[in-house]
Design a protein around this motif. Structure first.
Motif: not given
Length: 482
Positions: A184-189
Motif C-alpha cells: 500500500r505504501m508503494a502504491a501511495i508513493l
C-alpha cells in the motif's frame, strides 16, 4: 533614515517581527525579533528522560516528527542503543514524509502566493501567477492539498497519527508493518510521484535530480512554457524579478546529515565554506547577549546551556538565542544540505551567485525529487517479520546529543540525565540558527544580514522583497524559542 516595523507576518509558522532601518530605498540594517517565549527546555527539566518523546513533538505542529527524531537520537546516544535496519527505514520514511510535505506546503502555500500580491498587478505575468498561486483559492491549492493529504497516509500506516506521533523511539519504531502495508505504501508513493511529475516538475524525478548546472537548469526551463509546470513557473518569475540577487547568504553553511537507512546518510554531515569541512559539533555554542535571558559569561555549549528568562534586559530584542559554530554564523536548510552533500546543480548556483532566495527555493524543490526517489527504495527495503525496534535500559546518569535535519535545516537536542531525571535539556532549531539576533560581537544573524540591501518600494509598509527573503528561509518560529 526611516524605521519600519514589519510584522506579524502572515503565512509564517509562529510570531515574527522585523525592524528595518531604511536609507535611500534600501534596508540599511535589520533586527529580527521572535516575540514568543515557549519554555519547553524548562518544562522538561526534572522529568523522566522518556518524557522527552512526549513533550518534544509538541514543540511544533508541522515539524513534530523532526523533534521526535532529535529527542529519540539524544536518548539513544545516552542509552547506547542502535536501531535495527527496519527501524531505521521506518523512522526515515516517517521523517521524510513530514519533510517532503513541509517543502510542498512552503512552496505552494507560503512562498508562491507572494507573487499574487497587488504590488505586482501591472506585470504581464501577474494574472497567470494570481490564478495559479493566490493563497488557498488558486488552482495550485486545488491540485496539491488533496495530493498532500493522500501522501500523508504514509504517516498513518507507519506512525498511527500526525502530528505528535509516539512511534519514533530511541531503538527504532514501535509500528511494524505487514507485506500488505508495504504494498500500500508503494502504491501511495507511486501516485505521489505521478503528481510531482505532472504538476510540480512536468518531468521525471530522475531528470530533475540529474540537473547538474545552472546552465542546464536554464536550458531545461526553456524547453516548455513557464506555465507547463510549477517549477518552471517559479524559475520564470525568479528570472524576471532577479531573485538570485536577493537575500544573499553570509558565513558558513551547515548540515547535521539527513536520514540514515542503508548505513550512511542520504545527505552528508559537514560544513560548506567554499569547500566541505568536517563538522565539529563541540564548537556549537549559544550567545544570549541580545536575547531576553539571564546573561552568561560568554556563549555556552548546549550541554551546559541555560534557559533563564530575563525580560528586564535593555540590550535584548528577541527570545531567540544566537547559536554560533566556532563563533561564526551558519545558515542551515535545504541549500546548506545540498552544498555540503555536493549536489552539482546547487554547487554551481552558489559558485555563480552565492546563496540567495532563488537558490534556497531550487534546493528545496530538488530535495522533493531526491527524497521521494529515496523513499521508494526504503519502502522496497522493508522486511516484514523482522525486528523494527531494539530496547535498552535508560541509565540513571548520562548525557546524549541528537542531531538531525528538519525540512528547515539542522536541529539538535542535547540532554543530561542525573539520578534518573532530566537535569538539563537544550534545543537548537533551524530557525534559531537562521533568525538569530546579534551576538556579543555585534554580528547579525543570517536573516538579518540577508535583509541588508533589500529594496523597499515607495510607500510600502510590507516590502515585498523583504517578504521573499524571509520566506525563502521557510521560518518556523514556534520551534525557535524555548
Amino acid at each position: 533614515m526611516t524605521r519600519l516595523i514589519v510584522g506579524p507576518f502572515n503565512r509564517v509558522e509562529g510570531d515574527l517581527e522585523v525592524k528595518l532601518d531604511i536609507e535611500d530605498g534600501r534596508v540599511e540594517t535589520a533586527r529580527v525579533n521572535s516575540p514568543l517565549y515557549r519554555g519547553f527546555e524548562r518544562i522538561l527539566t526534572g522529568k523522566p528522560p522518556a518524557d522527552a518523546l512526549v513533550y518534544a513533538p509538541r514543540i511544533c505542529g508541522i515539524c513534530s516528527v523532526s523533534q521526535s527524531v532529535a529527542a529519540a537520537k539524544a536518548l539513544a546516544d545516552a542509552q547506547g542503543v542502535v536501531m535495527p535496519p527496519n527501524g531505521k527505514m521506518a523512522v526515515d520514511l516517517v521523517h521524510a514524509t513530514e519533510n517532503v510535505a513541509d517543502h510542498l506546503t512552503h512552496f505552494y502555500l507560503f512562498f508562491m502566493p507572494d507573487f499574487a500580491r497587488d504590488v505586482y498587478r501591472d506585470e504581464a505575468w501577474h494574472l497567470a501567477a494570481h490564478e495559479r498561486f493566490v493563497a488557498l483559492k488558486g488552482t495550485a491549492s486545488q491540485d496539491i492539498l488533496p495530493a498532500r493529504a493522500q501522501f500523508m497516509h504514509l504517516m498513518g500506516i507507519l506512525a498511527g497519527k500526525w502530528p505528535h506521533t509516539l512511534s519514533v523511539q530511541p531503538g527504532g519504531s514501535t509500528r511494524a508493518v505487514s507485506s500488505g502495508e508495504v504494498a500500500r505504501m508503494a502504491a501511495i508513493l507511486s501516485s505521489f510521484r505521478r503528481l510531482l511529475e505532472r504538476t510540480l516538475f512536468g518531468d521525471s524525478l530522475e531528470r530533475i535530480a540529474s540537473l547538474s548546472s545552472a546552465a542546464e537548469l536554464e536550458a531545461w526551463a526553456s524547453e516548455k512554457r513557464p506555465e507547463s509546470s510549477d517549477f518552471r513557473h517559479f524559475l520564470s518569475l525568479s528570472e524576471k524579478l532577479g531573485l538570485s540577487r536577493l537575500g544573499p547568504s553570509s558565513g558558513k553553511f551547515m548540515s547535521f546529515g539527513a536520514y540514515g537507512a542503508g548505513g550512511r546518510p542520504l545527505f552528508a554531515q559537514g560544513v560548506f565554506n567554499n569547500d566541505v569541512e568536517a563538522l565539529d559539533s563541540s564548537a556549537i555554542a549559544e550567545d544570549v547577549s541580545h536575547a531576553w535571558y539571564k546573561a552568561s559569561e560568554g556563549a555556552m555549549p548546549p550541554l551546559t546551556g541555560e534557559t533563564l528568562p530575563d525580560v528586564e534586559r535593555s540590550d535584548a530584542y528577541s527570545w531567540c538565542k544566537a547559536p554560533r559554530l566556532g563563533g561564526e554564523i551558519a545558515e542551515v536548510g535545504a541549500l546548506s544540505r545540498q552544498l555540503v552533500d555536493g549536489h552539482p546543480l546547487i554547487r554551481d548556483l552558489a559558485a555563480r551567485d552565492g546563496g540567495n532566495v532563488h537558490a534556497r527555493v531550487v534546493a528545496r524543490l530538488l530535495e522533493v525529487a531526491l527524497v521521494t526517489i529515496a523513499m521508494e527504495g526504503w519502502v522496497d527495503g522493508l522486511r516484514p517479520g523482522e525486528r523494527f525496534i531494539d530496547h535498552s535500559k535508560m541509565p540513571d546518569d548520562g548525557e546524549g546529543a541528537g542531531l538531525t535535519e528538519a525540512a528547515r535545516g539542522s536541529l539538535g537536542h542535547w540532554l543530561k540525565i542525573e539520578n534518573g531525571r532530566i537535569a538539563n535539556y537544550q534545543i537548537i532549531a533551524p530557525t534559531t540558527w537562521n533568525f538569530s539576533p546579534r551576538d556579543a560581537n555585534g554580528t547579525p544573524g543570517p536573516l538579518e544580514l540577508a535583509l541588508e540591501g533589500a529594496p523597499v518600494r515607495q510607500g510600502e509598509t510590507e516590502p515585498v522583497a523583504v517578504q521573499h527573503i524571509v520566506r525563502s528561509f521557510d521560518p518556523c518560529l514556534v520551534c525557535t524559542v524555548h
